[in-house]
Each structure stands twice: as structure tokens, then as C-alpha cells.
Scaffold this active site. Structure first.
Site, mmCIF file in Angstrom:
data_model
loop_
_atom_site.group_PDB
_atom_site.id
_atom_site.type_symbol
_atom_site.label_atom_id
_atom_site.label_comp_id
_atom_site.label_asym_id
_atom_site.label_seq_id
_atom_site.Cartn_x
_atom_site.Cartn_y
_atom_site.Cartn_z
ATOM 1 N N ASP A 201 0.435 40.550 -44.777
ATOM 2 C CA ASP A 201 -0.786 40.744 -44.027
ATOM 3 C C ASP A 201 -1.925 40.554 -45.032
ATOM 4 O O ASP A 201 -1.716 40.637 -46.243
ATOM 5 C CB ASP A 201 -0.797 42.159 -43.434
ATOM 6 N N ASP A 203 -5.844 41.607 -44.470
ATOM 7 C CA ASP A 203 -6.852 42.668 -44.496
ATOM 8 C C ASP A 203 -6.204 44.028 -44.733
ATOM 9 O O ASP A 203 -5.229 44.393 -44.070
ATOM 10 C CB ASP A 203 -7.630 42.680 -43.187
#
Length: 415
Positions: A201, A203
């Protein structure tokens, strides 16, 4: 009728004392002279003090002379030596136990105390697992310069089958939150030793911010977007719905602000070191993000990342965001699909994949991957993940992969 068949016996040799070059070679020279067979061997070295164990099978007529010569050599080298007979039955019982399942338990913390290790080993014992070996993965701690001691990791090699793996996982996670320590419990098989694809991922994982929140601040809708973001990450509202609502609030923002945000993104602790090692060792790396392609492609150029899948913001002819997006939303379901797709393209078994994320929309890919790691994650994610890192930076992933600091220089350079 007499027989000339030679009788053989097993002897366990234990050597302890100050380590020095040539010690093992000297011992092997004596054993080789009498044609001893090496059934098992192992050595540990703690603060320049070794503990060497050798299990041999040897002609019983030669064993006495071998032990005598080893005693003289031990005196000459200034080490202690001991001998213990091992019967054929004891040896065969030991060999029979080698077929049991093997697991690796990795422990990570800023520091590791006896209290923390005691808690972990009690869980292991309760589950009927036996510790075969213990390996320190991080460098030795400095007493005079404690500021250099940023992380500590120990790896336990275990044999057996947990009586209740789910209960064990629950206990480890409880200890993790109570004692500021992280765990990874993995089956020790060929897939664990041959991980090839890692998906991140972006953020709040690779970077310490949510890019949509940064955009919202500049659009003057920061509080509104942040509230929706936090609700989505906690899994309280559907990601697609929350994403559409947040992007709509960005309408009219000048797209040029994205460059300034990208240049100043706070990179998560340990990312530089982690990326260097992964690339050096031939891992394929992907960003699978519910964020935006602009920022993912910025990181791709910075670290040489192989794949980026994220969401693309629509930009009008006037150079401003329209409040809409282009293409399919990369949500949790899509992340899991992309992980499987990339693994197929790279001809990598799913058991060889790793996924790392922090939010509820990362759970599908964490569950799909061979090794799913929740990183500084929301409570719901930690509760559903099998591994988590909450105490140190993202390079803690390297310890879950079995890397030792002795393989790595200060910046991740491999010796």
C-alpha cells in the site's frame, strides 16, 4: 563362527570456550584421521565464546583414541570439551522427530528484554512446540552509544505442530500490544525461503501521510475529507463510496499542487533501506494503492518499483481537478486481484508473495498473499492480520523475510 564386522557407536562432542580461527579445522583433522562420520553439527558464537556440538559415528575401537587426542587438542587450544554416548535407539528416535512440521517465529522490537522473550517462549511451550535454534538477526547492541540501538530482532526455529494455532496467534497479538513487540509466525517451507514478489500500500505505509488529505488541505476541505478517510480506513463505510465523495470535494483545485506535495512526501522510516535490499536481491515490487497514480509513479521513479496501480484523477483543460476520477477504482477487492495478476505475470506462486498495508482496504491482499503484514495499522487490520509491525520502521519486513543485519551495511548495502 567369529565375525570381523566392525562395531560403531555414536558420540556427542561438546566444545565451549573462546572462539579462535582454526579450531573447527583442528577438530575435524582428528576426526578425519579415524574416518568418523558426521551425523550432525552446529555452532553458536556469543561475545566471542563458542558452543560447538558434533555428533559422530565411529568405530568403537577407534573412539577411545579419538577422545584422547581431542582432549589434548582442547587443552592446547584452551577450550572445554565433553563427550556423551548416544545409543542407536536414541539416535533413531531423534531422526524420527525430524519429520515434524517446522515453523519460524520472528520477534521484533526497539529493544528486547528477558521479560518479552519469556512471554513469547511461554506461548511456544504451551503450544507443544520445541525450539531447535535461536538466531539473532540484528546487530549487537552498543552500551556506550544506546542511540544506535534502533531495533532488535530474534528468530526462533521451531519444531512440532501448534495445538491451537488460532489461540496461539491471539496470544501473540495480545503480547504484541501489551509489551511493544512484534511477531511473525510462519511455516518454514520452501516458499518462505523463496519470496519473490512484494506489494505495498502507499499512503500511511510507504509514506507517512494520506495524499488525498494533503490535496484536501490545499483545497480548503481538509477536515471534511479527513473525516471520511478515517471512517473508510476503519472499515465503517464502503471504500468506493468514500473515495467518490472525497474526490468530488477536490473539484477546482489546481493540479500543479501535486508536484509540490510529491516532492515533500514524508517517506516512512526504513523505506530507503528496504527498497535497496529488495531490488538488490531481485524482488519484484508493486504499489497497489487506493491513492493516486501521480504519487505512486513519483515513488516508482525514486525506487525503481516495477508496478504501480492506483487511481487517476481527472484534470480539466483548465489544469484543475474536475472532482472525478478515470478508470476503475483500486479498492480492497481490486488490490487482491492485482496481486494475483502480477504473480501470474511474473510466474510466482502466491505462497511466494508478500503484501504490506495499514488500512481496512488492504485486508483482502494481506489475506491473499503468502505473507501478509499489517504495518502500523488500524486496530481492525491488526486484529485480522497474522503478522504486524508496529514498533519499528518498514525495514522490519526484512527480518520477517529472514535477513540478518550482518548481510547488510548501515544503508542496506549487502556485504
Amino acid at each position: 563362527m567369529e565375525t570381523n564386522e566392525k562395531k560403531e557407536e555414536q558420540i556427542l562432542i561438546r566444545i565451549t570456550g573462546k572462539d579462535r580461527p582454526g579450531l573447527t579445522a583442528s577438530v575435524m583433522e582428528i576426526l578425519a584421521h579415524k574416518d568418523a562420520k558426521i551425523l550432525d553439527i552446529g555452532q553458536t558464537d556469543i561475545h566471542s565464546t563458542l558452543s560447538l556440538g558434533i555428533l559422530i559415528r565411529i568405530d568403537d575401537e577407534a573412539s577411545g583414541q579419538v577422545m584422547k587426542e581431542l582432549l589434548f587438542k582442547a587443552t592446547e587450544l584452551g577450550v572445554n570439551i565433553g563427550f556423551a554416548p548416544v545409543t542407536d535407539e536414541e539416535y533413531e528416535n531423534w531422526v524420527g522427530r525430524q519429520g515434524k512440521n517446522r515453523y519460524i517465529l520472528t520477534i521484533i522490537g526497539r529493544t528486547l528484554s528477558a521479560k518479552q522473550i519469556e512471554a513469547a517462549t511461554k506461548v511456544i511451550t504451551k503450544q507443544g512446540l520445541n525450539i531447535d535454534s535461536i538466531l539473532r538477526l540484528t546487530g549487537r547492541m552498543s552500551i556506550k552509544h544506546p542511540a544506535r540501538n534502533g531495533k532488535a530482532s530474534i528468530q526462533f526455529s521451531l519444531r512440532g505442530t501448534p495445538e491451537d494455532r488460532q489461540a496461539m496467534q491471539k496470544e501473540l497479538m495480545h503480547i504484541s500490544s501489551e509489551m511493544e513487540i512484534d511477531f511473525s509466525f510462519q511455516r518454514d517451507d520452501m516458499y518462505r525461503r523463496m519470496r519473490r514478489l512484494i506489494c505495498f500500500d502507499m499512503d500511511s505505509t510507504l509514506i507517512q501521510t494520506e495524499c488525498i488529505d494533503e490535496l484536501a488541505e490545499r483545497a480548503g476541505v481538509g477536515d471534511q475529507v479527513k473525516a471520511i478517510t478515517e471512517s473508510a480506513m476503519r472499515g465503517e463505510i464502503d471504500f468506493k463510496e468514500s473515495f467518490t465523495r472525497r474526490v468530488a470535494l477536490l473539484k477546482g483545485l489546481d493540479a500543479s499542487v501535486m508536484e509540490e506535495i510529491a516532492q515533500n512526501m514524508p517517506i516512512t522510516e526504513g523505506v530507503d533501506r528496504l527498497m535497496f535490499v529488495l531490488k538488490h536481491c531481485g524482488y519484484k515490487i508493486a504499489i497497489l494503492s487506493g491513492g493516486f497514480t501521480y504519487f505512486g509513479e513519483f515513488l516508482q521513479r525514486k525506487y525503481g518499483i516495477d508496478y504501480v496501480y492506483a487511481n487517476e484523477l481527472e484534470i480539466g483543460e483548465d489544469g484543475k481537478l474536475t472532482g472525478r476520477y478515470i478508470g476503475e477504482i483500486v479498492d480492497g477487492h481490486r488490490k487482491a486481484e492485482l496481486l494475483k495478476l502480477i504473480a501470474q505475470v511474473e510466474k510466482v506462486n502466491l505462497a511466494q508473495t508478500i503484501a504490506v498495508g495499514d488500512g481496512a482496504n488492504d485486508l483482502p491482499m494481506l489475506s491473499e498473499a503468502g505473507l501478509g503484514i499489517a504495518f502500523h495499522a488500524k486496530p481492525r487490520v491488526v486484529a485480522n492480520a497474522k503478522q504486524s509491525i508496529n514498533t519499528i520502521g518498514l525495514d522490519g519486513v526484512l527480518y520477517f523475510l529472514g535477513f540478518k543485519d550482518s548481510y547488510l551495511g548501515e544503508q542496506g548495502n549487502i556485504n
